[in-house]
Scaffold this motif. Structure first.
Motif, PDB file in Angstrom:
ATOM      1  N   PRO A 178       0.831  -1.208   0.000  1.00 50.37           N
ATOM      2  CA  PRO A 178       0.000   0.000   0.000  1.00 50.37           C
ATOM      3  C   PRO A 178       0.862   1.253   0.000  1.00 50.37           C
ATOM      4  O   PRO A 178       1.929   1.295   0.618  1.00 50.37           O
ATOM      5  CB  PRO A 178      -0.792  -0.123   1.305  1.00 50.37           C
ATOM      6  CG  PRO A 178      -0.831  -1.597   1.575  1.00 50.37           C
ATOM      7  CD  PRO A 178       0.505  -2.110   1.112  1.00 50.37           C
ATOM      8  N   ALA A 179       0.412   2.286  -0.690  1.00 48.85           N
ATOM      9  CA  ALA A 179       1.196   3.504  -0.839  1.00 48.85           C
ATOM     10  C   ALA A 179       1.480   4.196   0.485  1.00 48.85           C
ATOM     11  O   ALA A 179       2.459   4.931   0.617  1.00 48.85           O
ATOM     12  CB  ALA A 179       0.469   4.463  -1.777  1.00 48.85           C
ATOM     13  N   ARG A 180       0.610   3.973   1.478  1.00 48.13           N
ATOM     14  CA  ARG A 180       0.770   4.674   2.746  1.00 48.13           C
ATOM     15  C   ARG A 180       1.760   4.001   3.691  1.00 48.13           C
ATOM     16  O   ARG A 180       1.948   4.458   4.817  1.00 48.13           O
ATOM     17  CB  ARG A 180      -0.594   4.823   3.448  1.00 48.13           C
ATOM     18  CG  ARG A 180      -1.599   5.668   2.703  1.00 48.13           C
ATOM     19  CD  ARG A 180      -1.065   7.042   2.386  1.00 48.13           C
ATOM     20  NE  ARG A 180      -0.670   7.764   3.597  1.00 48.13           N
ATOM     21  CZ  ARG A 180      -0.037   8.929   3.579  1.00 48.13           C
ATOM     22  NH1 ARG A 180       0.305   9.480   2.442  1.00 48.13           N
ATOM     23  NH2 ARG A 180       0.259   9.539   4.710  1.00 48.13           N
ATOM     24  N   VAL A 181       2.402   2.919   3.260  1.00 49.33           N
ATOM     25  CA  VAL A 181       3.424   2.303   4.097  1.00 49.33           C
ATOM     26  C   VAL A 181       4.678   3.165   4.028  1.00 49.33           C
ATOM     27  O   VAL A 181       5.332   3.263   2.993  1.00 49.33           O
ATOM     28  CB  VAL A 181       3.748   0.867   3.632  1.00 49.33           C
ATOM     29  CG1 VAL A 181       4.933   0.315   4.432  1.00 49.33           C
ATOM     30  CG2 VAL A 181       2.542  -0.034   3.816  1.00 49.33           C
ATOM     31  N   VAL A 182       4.996   3.810   5.134  1.00 47.65           N
ATOM     32  CA  VAL A 182       6.146   4.713   5.170  1.00 47.65           C
ATOM     33  C   VAL A 182       7.206   4.255   6.163  1.00 47.65           C
ATOM     34  O   VAL A 182       8.213   4.939   6.372  1.00 47.65           O
ATOM     35  CB  VAL A 182       5.696   6.151   5.518  1.00 47.65           C
ATOM     36  CG1 VAL A 182       4.825   6.705   4.411  1.00 47.65           C
ATOM     37  CG2 VAL A 182       4.955   6.183   6.849  1.00 47.65           C
ATOM     38  N   GLY A 183       6.977   3.091   6.777  1.00 46.88           N
ATOM     39  CA  GLY A 183       7.949   2.568   7.720  1.00 46.88           C
ATOM     40  C   GLY A 183       7.893   1.057   7.783  1.00 46.88           C
ATOM     41  O   GLY A 183       6.862   0.457   7.480  1.00 46.88           O
ATOM     42  N   VAL A 184       9.008   0.444   8.152  1.00 47.88           N
ATOM     43  CA  VAL A 184       9.080  -1.012   8.308  1.00 47.88           C
ATOM     44  C   VAL A 184       9.851  -1.329   9.585  1.00 47.88           C
ATOM     45  O   VAL A 184      10.971  -0.840   9.778  1.00 47.88           O
ATOM     46  CB  VAL A 184       9.777  -1.686   7.111  1.00 47.88           C
ATOM     47  CG1 VAL A 184       9.797  -3.207   7.312  1.00 47.88           C
ATOM     48  CG2 VAL A 184       9.086  -1.336   5.804  1.00 47.88           C
ATOM     49  N   VAL A 185       9.249  -2.130  10.440  1.00 50.15           N
ATOM     50  CA  VAL A 185       9.913  -2.597  11.655  1.00 50.15           C
ATOM     51  C   VAL A 185       9.941  -4.115  11.640  1.00 50.15           C
ATOM     52  O   VAL A 185       9.108  -4.754  10.998  1.00 50.15           O
ATOM     53  CB  VAL A 185       9.196  -2.095  12.934  1.00 50.15           C
ATOM     54  CG1 VAL A 185       9.401  -0.603  13.118  1.00 50.15           C
ATOM     55  CG2 VAL A 185       7.704  -2.427  12.890  1.00 50.15           C
ATOM     56  N   VAL A 187      18.444  -2.600   7.030  1.00 51.01           N
ATOM     57  CA  VAL A 187      19.070  -1.633   6.116  1.00 51.01           C
ATOM     58  C   VAL A 187      20.146  -2.244   5.215  1.00 51.01           C
ATOM     59  O   VAL A 187      20.130  -2.034   3.993  1.00 51.01           O
ATOM     60  CB  VAL A 187      19.652  -0.438   6.910  1.00 51.01           C
ATOM     61  CG1 VAL A 187      20.526   0.434   6.007  1.00 51.01           C
ATOM     62  CG2 VAL A 187      18.525   0.394   7.497  1.00 51.01           C
ATOM     63  N   PRO A 188      21.123  -3.023   5.749  1.00 51.63           N
ATOM     64  CA  PRO A 188      22.179  -3.556   4.876  1.00 51.63           C
ATOM     65  C   PRO A 188      21.644  -4.414   3.738  1.00 51.63           C
ATOM     66  O   PRO A 188      22.168  -4.389   2.625  1.00 51.63           O
ATOM     67  CB  PRO A 188      23.041  -4.387   5.835  1.00 51.63           C
ATOM     68  CG  PRO A 188      22.768  -3.799   7.179  1.00 51.63           C
ATOM     69  CD  PRO A 188      21.320  -3.412   7.152  1.00 51.63           C
ATOM     70  N   TYR A 189      20.585  -5.176   4.006  1.00 53.29           N
ATOM     71  CA  TYR A 189      20.036  -6.064   2.993  1.00 53.29           C
ATOM     72  C   TYR A 189      19.232  -5.294   1.944  1.00 53.29           C
ATOM     73  O   TYR A 189      19.322  -5.560   0.755  1.00 53.29           O
ATOM     74  CB  TYR A 189      19.157  -7.122   3.660  1.00 53.29           C
ATOM     75  CG  TYR A 189      19.912  -7.942   4.681  1.00 53.29           C
ATOM     76  CD1 TYR A 189      20.713  -9.020   4.292  1.00 53.29           C
ATOM     77  CD2 TYR A 189      19.832  -7.626   6.032  1.00 53.29           C
ATOM     78  CE1 TYR A 189      21.412  -9.757   5.235  1.00 53.29           C
ATOM     79  CE2 TYR A 189      20.541  -8.360   6.973  1.00 53.29           C
ATOM     80  CZ  TYR A 189      21.328  -9.419   6.575  1.00 53.29           C
ATOM     81  OH  TYR A 189      22.021 -10.138   7.494  1.00 53.29           O
ATOM     82  N   VAL A 190      18.459  -4.333   2.407  1.00 49.62           N
ATOM     83  CA  VAL A 190      17.646  -3.551   1.482  1.00 49.62           C
ATOM     84  C   VAL A 190      18.529  -2.698   0.573  1.00 49.62           C
ATOM     85  O   VAL A 190      18.318  -2.625  -0.638  1.00 49.62           O
ATOM     86  CB  VAL A 190      16.647  -2.665   2.245  1.00 49.62           C
ATOM     87  CG1 VAL A 190      15.891  -1.759   1.282  1.00 49.62           C
ATOM     88  CG2 VAL A 190      15.656  -3.537   3.014  1.00 49.62           C
ATOM     89  N   LEU A 191      19.545  -2.074   1.138  1.00 48.50           N
ATOM     90  CA  LEU A 191      20.451  -1.262   0.338  1.00 48.50           C
ATOM     91  C   LEU A 191      21.312  -2.113  -0.582  1.00 48.50           C
ATOM     92  O   LEU A 191      21.812  -1.639  -1.596  1.00 48.50           O
ATOM     93  CB  LEU A 191      21.358  -0.424   1.249  1.00 48.50           C
ATOM     94  CG  LEU A 191      20.674   0.676   2.064  1.00 48.50           C
ATOM     95  CD1 LEU A 191      21.702   1.461   2.868  1.00 48.50           C
ATOM     96  CD2 LEU A 191      19.897   1.619   1.149  1.00 48.50           C
ATOM     97  N   LEU A 198      13.089   2.603   8.541  1.00 54.35           N
ATOM     98  CA  LEU A 198      13.404   1.224   8.200  1.00 54.35           C
ATOM     99  C   LEU A 198      14.244   0.658   9.324  1.00 54.35           C
ATOM    100  O   LEU A 198      15.241   1.274   9.736  1.00 54.35           O
ATOM    101  CB  LEU A 198      14.185   1.148   6.877  1.00 54.35           C
ATOM    102  CG  LEU A 198      14.634  -0.252   6.430  1.00 54.35           C
ATOM    103  CD1 LEU A 198      13.434  -1.160   6.195  1.00 54.35           C
ATOM    104  CD2 LEU A 198      15.487  -0.155   5.169  1.00 54.35           C
ATOM    105  N   SER A 199      13.848  -0.503   9.832  1.00 54.22           N
ATOM    106  CA  SER A 199      14.587  -1.140  10.911  1.00 54.22           C
ATOM    107  C   SER A 199      16.071  -1.214  10.571  1.00 54.22           C
ATOM    108  O   SER A 199      16.444  -1.673   9.484  1.00 54.22           O
ATOM    109  CB  SER A 199      14.050  -2.555  11.140  1.00 54.22           C
ATOM    110  OG  SER A 199      14.913  -3.275  12.009  1.00 54.22           O
ATOM    111  N   PRO A 200      16.943  -0.754  11.459  1.00 57.52           N
ATOM    112  CA  PRO A 200      18.385  -0.793  11.198  1.00 57.52           C
ATOM    113  C   PRO A 200      18.890  -2.185  10.839  1.00 57.52           C
ATOM    114  O   PRO A 200      19.859  -2.325  10.083  1.00 57.52           O
ATOM    115  CB  PRO A 200      18.994  -0.303  12.523  1.00 57.52           C
ATOM    116  CG  PRO A 200      17.940   0.584  13.097  1.00 57.52           C
ATOM    117  CD  PRO A 200      16.634  -0.096  12.750  1.00 57.52           C
ATOM    118  N   GLU A 201      18.244  -3.222  11.375  1.00 55.69           N
ATOM    119  CA  GLU A 201      18.656  -4.590  11.076  1.00 55.69           C
ATOM    120  C   GLU A 201      18.427  -4.950   9.615  1.00 55.69           C
ATOM    121  O   GLU A 201      19.072  -5.845   9.073  1.00 55.69           O
ATOM    122  CB  GLU A 201      17.889  -5.572  11.972  1.00 55.69           C
ATOM    123  CG  GLU A 201      18.184  -5.421  13.453  1.00 55.69           C
ATOM    124  CD  GLU A 201      19.642  -5.703  13.778  1.00 55.69           C
ATOM    125  OE1 GLU A 201      20.214  -6.636  13.177  1.00 55.69           O
ATOM    126  OE2 GLU A 201      20.203  -4.982  14.614  1.00 55.69           O
TER     127      GLU A 201
END
Length: 208
Positions: free
Chosen positions: A84-91, A119-123, A114-117
């Motif tokens: 959904p477009a309104r998802v602006v965060g992930v934990v 970040v490395p995978y998403v980036l 975005l959960s710091p845990e």
């Protein structure tokens, strides 16, 4: 006072997150799914299980309520589905209390999280897909103890370490010890790969 809705299926995690957010000075509501979010009261943000985001009963994105998705690591279907477009965060389910508080605070200030845990995978190009290795008997062949198998299966069900500790009535440190042993014995780099291996094994067993 800012209002935050919590829509989490796990009772223990729902209680923990709600208490952490309330302690930070926000008014917390539990969403029961019977009506669109924001229909009866003003809501400023919502922490929502990723599993309910795509459903018709999920918090209504038309209200403009910013959504923070709760995922179970990198193998969560959230990463492979249209969001959904309104998802602006992930934990992540295993994030500490202050991680949930930080996510809500950033979103309430008009920013994302975005959960710091993760970040490395998403980036690094996004969450990896489950490996295709044949592992129908991975738990039995990995030399795991009975309790280690119990813990591994609960990890595969998406439970956090705290939830596993409550389920098995053991200390959190004991769960962390077992998870570490399971990862080492099965050659998995993290719990996300462990989940993928277990699910791949179930899939292959079903085809045998």
């Amino acid at each position: 006072m800012r209002r935050v809705v919590v829509a989490i299926s796990s009772p223990s995690l729902r209680r923990r997150v709600s208490q952490a957010l309330a302690a930070s000075g926000w008014e917390v509501f539990l969403w029961d799914g019977t009506s669109p979010l924001g229909e009866s009261a003003r809501v400023d943000a919502a922490v929502v299980d990723s599993a309910v985001l795509p459903t018709a009963a999920a918090p209504d994105t038309k209200t403009g309520v910013p959504l923070i998705a709760l995922v179970s690591g990198l193998d969560d279907p959230f990463w492979q589905t249209r969001r959904p477009a309104r998802v602006v965060g992930v934990v992540d389910r295993d994030d500490p209390d202050h991680g949930f508080v930080s996510a809500v605070r950033e979103v309430l200030h008009g920013r994302g999280w975005l959960s710091p845990e993760l970040v490395p995978y998403v980036l690094g190009g996004g969450a990896p897909r489950a490996p295709r290795q044949r592992s129908a008997q991975v738990l039995g062949e990995g030399g795991l103890t009975g309790r280690e198998r119990d813990v591994a299966l609960l990890v595969a069900e998406g439970l956090s370490n705290l939830e596993i500790a409550e389920e098995l009535t053991v200390e959190l440190s004991t769960v962390k010890f077992h998870v570490s042993n399971v990862l080492r014995k099965l050659g998995c780099r993290d719990r996300s790969q462990l989940v993928a291996v277990i699910h791949a094994g179930r899939h292959m067993a079903g085809r045998a």
